[in-house]
Write a protein that holds these residues in place. Structure first.
Motif, PDB file in Angstrom:
ATOM      1  N   TYR A  51      39.008  43.758  46.402  1.00 52.21           N
ATOM      2  CA  TYR A  51      38.359  44.053  47.679  1.00 52.21           C
ATOM      3  C   TYR A  51      36.896  44.499  47.585  1.00 52.21           C
ATOM      4  O   TYR A  51      36.183  44.452  48.575  1.00 52.21           O
ATOM      5  CB  TYR A  51      39.144  45.148  48.421  1.00 52.21           C
ATOM      6  CG  TYR A  51      40.593  44.802  48.631  1.00 52.21           C
ATOM      7  CD1 TYR A  51      40.968  43.727  49.435  1.00 52.21           C
ATOM      8  CD2 TYR A  51      41.596  45.548  48.015  1.00 52.21           C
ATOM      9  CE1 TYR A  51      42.301  43.398  49.618  1.00 52.21           C
ATOM     10  CE2 TYR A  51      42.945  45.235  48.200  1.00 52.21           C
ATOM     11  CZ  TYR A  51      43.278  44.157  48.998  1.00 52.21           C
ATOM     12  OH  TYR A  51      44.594  43.834  49.174  1.00 52.21           O
ATOM     13  N   SER A  52      36.441  44.937  46.408  1.00 53.73           N
ATOM     14  CA  SER A  52      35.083  45.459  46.319  1.00 53.73           C
ATOM     15  C   SER A  52      34.056  44.334  46.342  1.00 53.73           C
ATOM     16  O   SER A  52      34.195  43.326  45.646  1.00 53.73           O
ATOM     17  CB  SER A  52      34.914  46.274  45.033  1.00 53.73           C
ATOM     18  OG  SER A  52      33.565  46.653  44.855  1.00 53.73           O
ATOM     19  N   ILE A  57      36.268  40.534  42.445  1.00 48.35           N
ATOM     20  CA  ILE A  57      36.180  39.073  42.430  1.00 48.35           C
ATOM     21  C   ILE A  57      35.411  38.606  43.658  1.00 48.35           C
ATOM     22  O   ILE A  57      35.701  39.032  44.782  1.00 48.35           O
ATOM     23  CB  ILE A  57      37.588  38.459  42.411  1.00 48.35           C
ATOM     24  CG1 ILE A  57      38.331  38.869  41.133  1.00 48.35           C
ATOM     25  CG2 ILE A  57      37.524  36.946  42.524  1.00 48.35           C
ATOM     26  CD1 ILE A  57      39.810  38.516  41.139  1.00 48.35           C
ATOM     27  N   ASP A  58      34.460  37.746  43.461  1.00 49.46           N
ATOM     28  CA  ASP A  58      33.695  37.179  44.581  1.00 49.46           C
ATOM     29  C   ASP A  58      34.494  36.003  45.131  1.00 49.46           C
ATOM     30  O   ASP A  58      34.384  34.868  44.662  1.00 49.46           O
ATOM     31  CB  ASP A  58      32.314  36.733  44.102  1.00 49.46           C
ATOM     32  CG  ASP A  58      31.396  36.364  45.263  1.00 49.46           C
ATOM     33  OD1 ASP A  58      31.920  35.935  46.307  1.00 49.46           O
ATOM     34  OD2 ASP A  58      30.175  36.503  45.115  1.00 49.46           O
ATOM     35  N   TRP A  59      35.311  36.290  46.139  1.00 50.00           N
ATOM     36  CA  TRP A  59      36.183  35.248  46.690  1.00 50.00           C
ATOM     37  C   TRP A  59      35.393  34.153  47.377  1.00 50.00           C
ATOM     38  O   TRP A  59      35.871  33.024  47.499  1.00 50.00           O
ATOM     39  CB  TRP A  59      37.188  35.874  47.656  1.00 50.00           C
ATOM     40  CG  TRP A  59      38.142  36.792  46.968  1.00 50.00           C
ATOM     41  CD1 TRP A  59      38.192  38.147  47.055  1.00 50.00           C
ATOM     42  CD2 TRP A  59      39.186  36.422  46.037  1.00 50.00           C
ATOM     43  NE1 TRP A  59      39.196  38.643  46.248  1.00 50.00           N
ATOM     44  CE2 TRP A  59      39.818  37.612  45.623  1.00 50.00           C
ATOM     45  CE3 TRP A  59      39.627  35.200  45.537  1.00 50.00           C
ATOM     46  CZ2 TRP A  59      40.870  37.610  44.713  1.00 50.00           C
ATOM     47  CZ3 TRP A  59      40.673  35.196  44.632  1.00 50.00           C
ATOM     48  CH2 TRP A  59      41.288  36.384  44.236  1.00 50.00           C
ATOM     49  N   GLY A  60      34.173  34.470  47.830  1.00 47.89           N
ATOM     50  CA  GLY A  60      33.341  33.437  48.430  1.00 47.89           C
ATOM     51  C   GLY A  60      33.034  32.333  47.438  1.00 47.89           C
ATOM     52  O   GLY A  60      33.105  31.143  47.767  1.00 47.89           O
ATOM     53  N   PHE A 287      36.349  32.316  36.290  1.00 43.34           N
ATOM     54  CA  PHE A 287      35.428  33.053  37.142  1.00 43.34           C
ATOM     55  C   PHE A 287      36.036  34.370  37.613  1.00 43.34           C
ATOM     56  O   PHE A 287      35.352  35.401  37.671  1.00 43.34           O
ATOM     57  CB  PHE A 287      35.028  32.210  38.353  1.00 43.34           C
ATOM     58  CG  PHE A 287      33.817  31.363  38.115  1.00 43.34           C
ATOM     59  CD1 PHE A 287      32.597  31.943  37.812  1.00 43.34           C
ATOM     60  CD2 PHE A 287      33.894  29.987  38.170  1.00 43.34           C
ATOM     61  CE1 PHE A 287      31.471  31.159  37.588  1.00 43.34           C
ATOM     62  CE2 PHE A 287      32.782  29.208  37.945  1.00 43.34           C
ATOM     63  CZ  PHE A 287      31.568  29.788  37.653  1.00 43.34           C
ATOM     64  N   MET A 288      37.304  34.355  37.965  1.00 47.60           N
ATOM     65  CA  MET A 288      37.949  35.593  38.411  1.00 47.60           C
ATOM     66  C   MET A 288      37.874  36.668  37.327  1.00 47.60           C
ATOM     67  O   MET A 288      37.505  37.818  37.581  1.00 47.60           O
ATOM     68  CB  MET A 288      39.410  35.321  38.776  1.00 47.60           C
ATOM     69  CG  MET A 288      39.603  34.457  39.999  1.00 47.60           C
ATOM     70  SD  MET A 288      41.367  34.187  40.342  1.00 47.60           S
ATOM     71  CE  MET A 288      41.285  32.832  41.507  1.00 47.60           C
ATOM     72  N   GLY A 289      38.212  36.285  36.101  1.00 44.99           N
ATOM     73  CA  GLY A 289      38.146  37.241  35.002  1.00 44.99           C
ATOM     74  C   GLY A 289      36.731  37.702  34.726  1.00 44.99           C
ATOM     75  O   GLY A 289      36.485  38.890  34.457  1.00 44.99           O
TER      76      GLY A 289
END
Length: 430
Positions: A51-52, A57-60, A287-289
């Motif tokens: 959430y930060s 993680i940059d979900w965009g 990318f998530m990691g």
């Protein structure tokens, strides 16, 4: 800054980067392990990774990539990539350097308007197709394209993800980027075309028999379904308009990518198994990691301390500040991935700008920051989203590119382009 936590975060990040660079362990396993350690040791709070805005993680980015991967997966079913490969081979008459320049121009011209990640997703399949037909080594062409994409994408607000972050933070418009960034990007691209003639010279092997075979091909025969192609191109056009107007529409590029992907799936009727097979799941997980790894440096204050040192060091010497921003961003952005790096450092730059004596000097600092971060994206194989995406697609097509194979060209390109860009900043603003 939490002293012990910061040291642990730096150690984890450094070991992970070493393992990625040496390729002793698969990069996805490395970032997942490092991210897991960051969370397990409470260097990044568990909720923050989801959430930060600055430490998670940059979900965009993730959903922008996912949407465009689905789009490419659907379009691939039409055969248009094979058609474009044949067209490029014929247009260049099979001459390797001419072909490279043609593909680089297409990439660099498209990147400022489609964004560099979207562009490489569309161009890479074409490149692989034409290189296979001409029996040329694929890796040099893909590397040249992604380097050209990162240079070209720097020209506009929407061309490179870091520019979107900078534009929003600094209140800079699309036209501001055109006026200040596009002139130097044109110069840098022309310079890179000349550099490519030397850097990739070993790949320029002309094979007349393969050229003759390509010249006999009819590109139209490669199109499998003209109706599907027309529908896909209509949806793609709508997406490009959406990307260009996303600020006016109040929609994030990731939302436009997902809407476009959904619409393309609906109008195409392509089976889910066909287009999902083109999604680079390993790239998305990587990318998530990586975002969580950088989040550990953010949460423990490492990045903030680096920024504080920069503010203290430059004092009221704003040319020194611009120099530090362009070279510092190029170096740090090459190691930390320029998207989370820019998101983290933007508040630091804003503090520097707030102390500037006038608006023009303040804006000069933003342009130095943008140039350093964008061009630093060429520094290593993990420095920018486009780099990681291209390496993932190449591996999926059986044409793997190693970390150092990419980086040895990227470092040279970054060094030369950043020095020239620094000269531009000095001449134009100071």
């Amino acid at each position: 800054m939490n002293g012990v936590g910061a040291v642990v975060a730096i150690v984890i990040f450094s070991v992970a980067f070493f393992l990625i660079a040496t390729e002793r362990v698969h990069r996805v396993a490395v970032v997942l392990g490092a991210a897991g350690l960051m969370v397990a040791l409470r260097l990044v709070p568990g909720d923050d990774i989801f959430y930060s805005e600055h430490a998670g993680i940059d979900w965009g980015v993730i959903f922008l990539l996912l949407g465009m991967m689905i789009v490419v997966g659907v379009i691939k079913q039409t055969g248009v990539f094979e058609f474009l490969g044949i067209w490029a081979g014929k247009k260049s008459q099979g001459k390797p350097y001419r072909l490279l320049v043609l593909l680089m121009v297409i990439t660099a011209v498209a990147s400022p308007f489609l964004d560099n990640v979207t562009t490489v997703m569309l161009v890479v399949p074409v490149t692989i197709s034409v290189c296979q037909k001409l029996d040329l080594p694929t890796a040099p062409y893909l590397i040249a394209e992604v380097l050209a994409s990162n240079i070209g994408g720097a020209a506009t607000l929407i061309g490179d993800p870091p520019n979107i972050i900078i534009g929003a933070r600094a209140g800079l418009s699309f036209n501001d980027f055109i006026v200040h960034m596009t002139p130097i990007v044109v110069v840098l691209f022309v310079l890179f075309v000349l550099m490519a003639r030397v850097m990739f010279r070993k790949a320029f092997v002309h094979k007349p028999e393969r050229v003759e075979a390509v010249m006999r091909l009819n590109g139209r025969d490669a199109i499998k379904n003209k109706g599907l192609l027309a529908r896909c191109l209509a949806v793609l056009t709508l997406m490009m308009v959406g990307f260009a107007l996303h600020h006016a529409l109040h929609l994030e590029p990731s939302v436009i990518a997902l809407l476009g992907a959904g619409l393309m799936v609906l109008v195409s009727g392509v089976k889910a198994s066909d287009y999902l097979a083109e999604v680079e799941w390993t790239t998305l997980v990587f990318f998530m990691g990586l975002f969580v790894m950088v989040g550990g440096l953010v949460e423990t204050g490492v990045i903030d301390r680096l920024g504080g040192w920069a503010v203290d060091a430059v004092g009221d010497n704003y040319f020194l500040a611009a120099t530090a921003l362009i070279f510092g961003s190029a170096v740090l952005g090459a190691f930390f991935d320029n998207i989370p790096y820019v998101a983290t450092m933007a508040p630091v730059v804003e503090e520097l700008v707030a102390q500037a004596p006038d608006k023009d000097t303040g804006q000069a600092l933003w342009w130095a920051f943008a140039l350093g971060a964008d061009l630093g994206g060429n520094g290593t194989a993990v420095a920018a989203s486009a780099n990681v995406v291209v390496l993932g697609i190449a591996a999926q097509h059986g044409q793997p590119i190693s970390f150092w194979q990419f980086t040895k060209y990227g470092i040279i390109t970054t060094l030369v382009t950043v020095v020239v860009a620094w000269g531009y900043v000095w001449l134009r603003y100071f």
